[in-house]
Design a protein around this motif. Structure first.
Motif, PDB file in Angstrom:
ATOM      1  N   ALA A   1     -61.155 -19.251 -26.510  1.00 30.98           N
ATOM      2  CA  ALA A   1     -60.272 -20.250 -27.139  1.00 30.98           C
ATOM      3  C   ALA A   1     -61.029 -21.228 -28.036  1.00 30.98           C
TER       4      ALA A   1
ATOM      5  N   ILE B   1     -56.704 -14.801 -26.232  1.00 28.99           N
ATOM      6  CA  ILE B   1     -56.100 -15.764 -27.159  1.00 28.99           C
ATOM      7  C   ILE B   1     -54.603 -15.918 -26.851  1.00 28.99           C
ATOM      8  N   ALA B   2     -53.944 -14.799 -26.540  1.00 27.97           N
ATOM      9  CA  ALA B   2     -52.500 -14.849 -26.269  1.00 27.97           C
ATOM     10  C   ALA B   2     -52.182 -15.754 -25.079  1.00 27.97           C
TER      11      ALA B   2
ATOM     12  N   ASP C   1     -52.250 -19.176 -26.451  1.00 31.89           N
ATOM     13  CA  ASP C   1     -51.274 -19.373 -27.534  1.00 31.89           C
ATOM     14  C   ASP C   1     -49.838 -19.494 -27.018  1.00 31.89           C
TER      15      ASP C   1
ATOM     16  N   ARG D   1     -43.939 -15.463 -27.864  1.00 33.20           N
ATOM     17  CA  ARG D   1     -45.351 -15.796 -27.643  1.00 33.20           C
ATOM     18  C   ARG D   1     -45.625 -15.988 -26.152  1.00 33.20           C
TER      19      ARG D   1
ATOM     20  N   TRP E   1     -60.110 -21.772 -31.703  1.00 34.85           N
ATOM     21  CA  TRP E   1     -59.261 -22.826 -32.290  1.00 34.85           C
ATOM     22  C   TRP E   1     -60.149 -23.887 -32.950  1.00 34.85           C
TER      23      TRP E   1
ATOM     24  N   ARG F   1     -52.590 -24.764 -35.065  1.00 34.79           N
ATOM     25  CA  ARG F   1     -53.702 -24.162 -35.818  1.00 34.79           C
ATOM     26  C   ARG F   1     -53.268 -23.972 -37.270  1.00 34.79           C
TER      27      ARG F   1
ATOM     28  N   GLY G   1     -54.551 -18.968 -40.250  1.00 30.87           N
ATOM     29  CA  GLY G   1     -55.691 -18.590 -39.406  1.00 30.87           C
ATOM     30  C   GLY G   1     -57.023 -18.818 -40.112  1.00 30.87           C
TER      31      GLY G   1
ATOM     32  N   ARG H   1     -46.081 -27.069 -33.245  1.00 29.14           N
ATOM     33  CA  ARG H   1     -46.535 -25.867 -32.545  1.00 29.14           C
ATOM     34  C   ARG H   1     -47.688 -26.237 -31.607  1.00 29.14           C
TER      35      ARG H   1
ATOM     36  N   ALA I   1     -48.061 -13.838 -23.556  1.00 30.59           N
ATOM     37  CA  ALA I   1     -49.081 -14.511 -22.744  1.00 30.59           C
ATOM     38  C   ALA I   1     -48.991 -14.049 -21.290  1.00 30.59           C
TER      39      ALA I   1
END
Ligand code: HEM
Length: 384
Positions: free
Chosen positions: A215, A153-154, A157, A165, A218, A370, A374, A366, A169
């Motif tokens: 992913a 996910i990172a 993201d 962030r 999302w 999302r 969450g 962003r 990643a």
């Protein structure tokens, strides 16, 4: 000479390109120091996906390669090399493979769902990671699954930011490429090993199977958001079938995920009278395309019914690219995305849960967007 708009892009997010294209359909600008032309619409998508016009090698900037896709990934190839690598992906994702993966996702979801509070985005990430690794034959100890899911996910993201962030990643990608280069066997691993000699590129492409599958969390979170805001779809969705597929298409169209695609002018181009020199960046507006009122009447209404009883053209619905997956860069995982999203959306529609007060804002600044919380939901204890 146009000014560099990298900072505006990073701060304005999804609105950056559609806003500028409202003023002039072809936007001339500069990003990361490179001259860029931004185009959009059905004709532009056809033009962009013609290899004679746009190539991919060299188009993606280092920060995107070091987080989202990996060096040497299929996304960066052209011509014969691309076609041959793409065949490998499509052979893994044939209809039987899609059905098998969907079944595994639903099984893991059913087996792990417990009464109580959960953050759907995180839970879906773990479920999808477990199912896709199992499907691909990549062994992961149950205790390691949450960390693997968090890394996958990172990578998604953090690809489009400059802050912590992004660092997360990069670290996640480095860690998982190293780990996957050591994975010796498994169904998908074997297919990839047969096609690719370089162990680093093998790891990159294995990640290009398991990362985008994780992913899908999302889209699953967006599906829950849509059900919460427009509960009138719950009953039809719970029945599954064509409605669940239409719902999945509408989630992919309506919610913001991929903002645009990037390529390089393969030669000096003339796009509707606009001269684009060879080697310049060419961006195709994806978010704008999926909200274009000429293609989608009332584009900001969430309406799964628009996808019932109709075929979808190759340049119409483009959240995962346009054209054809076997003859171009369109996402080979679209079958997986639609099937898994339809199945989990149907599951959500049938599930009895409460949505406590929380911040469900989706900021368009962003990327990737999302719901801020969450999506927290609470599954009640079954009455005895
Ligand atoms: C390519 C979106 C799920 C594997 C792409 C592209 C987009 C995209 C926009 C680029 C198309 C282009 O450059 O023209 C998405 C979204 C997904 C998703 C939004 C949902 C989360 C998946 C899944 C898989 C996958 C589930 C595999 C299991 C790939 C690969 C490519 C790709 C390998 C590169 C194709 C190429 O360059 O020829 N995807 N995808 N994606 N996607 Fe997906």
């Amino acid at each position: 000479m146009p000014v560099d708009e990298t900072v505006s892009l990073l701060t304005e997010g999804y609105a950056w390109l559609p806003d500028r294209r409202r003023r002039t359909p072809t936007v001339r600008t500069r990003l990361l120091g490179r001259r860029a032309w931004c185009i959009g619409g059905v004709g532009a998508a056809r033009y962009f996906y013609d290899e004679e016009n746009v190539r991919r090698h060299g188009a993606l900037p280092e920060p995107v390669l070091s987080t989202l896709f990996g060096r040497g990934a299929v996304h960066t190839l052209d011509g014969e090399e691309h076609r041959s690598r793409k065949e490998m992906f499509l052979s893994i994702m044939d209809p039987a493979g899609v059905a098998d993966l969907t079944e595994r996702v639903v099984d893991v979801w059913d087996q792990t769902l417990r009464p109580g509070r959960m953050v759907l985005f995180d839970e879906a990430g773990r479920v999808l990671t477990e199912a896709v690794c199992d499907w691909a034959g990549i062994r992961v100890a149950p205790a390691d699954l949450p960390a693997l899911a968090a890394d996958l996910i990172a990578m998604v993201d953090g690809f489009a930011t400059a802050g912590p962030r992004h660092l997360k990643a990069r670290i996640a990608r480095r860690r998982r490429e190293k780990w996957l280069a050591r994975v010796a066997d498994g169904a998908v691993v074997d297919v990839v090993a047969k096609h690719i000699e370089d162990p680093h590129v093998r790891a990159v492409e294995l990640l290009n199977v398991i990362r985008p599958t994780a992913a899908l969390s999302w889209f699953v979170t967006f599906a829950a958001h849509a059900l919460h805001r427009w509960p009138e779809h719950r009953e039809s969705l719970a029945a599954g079938g064509d409605y669940a597929v239409a719902f999945a298409h509408e989630v992919r169209r309506f919610y913001p995920f991929v903002p645009f695609l990037a390529g390089l002018a393969a030669r000096d181009l003339d796009w509707l009278g606009e001269e684009i020199p060879e080697g310049s960046l060419v961006l195709l507006d994806i978010h704008g395309h999926n909200h274009d009122p000429e293609l989608w009447p009332d584009p900001y209404a969430f309406s799964p019914g628009r996808f019932l009883d109709r075929a979808i053209g190759p340049f119409e619905l483009v959240p995962q690219g346009a054209g054809w997956a076997d003859d171009g860069h369109r996402c080979p995982g679209e079958g997986i995305a639609v099937s898994v999203l339809a199945a989990l959306s149907e599951r959500l529609a049938r599930l009895d849960y409460e949505v406590p007060h929380q911040d469900l804002t989706i900021s368009l600044r962003r990327v990737p967007a999302r719901p801020r919380s969450g999506f927290v939901l609470v599954v009640p204890e079954k009455p005895v």
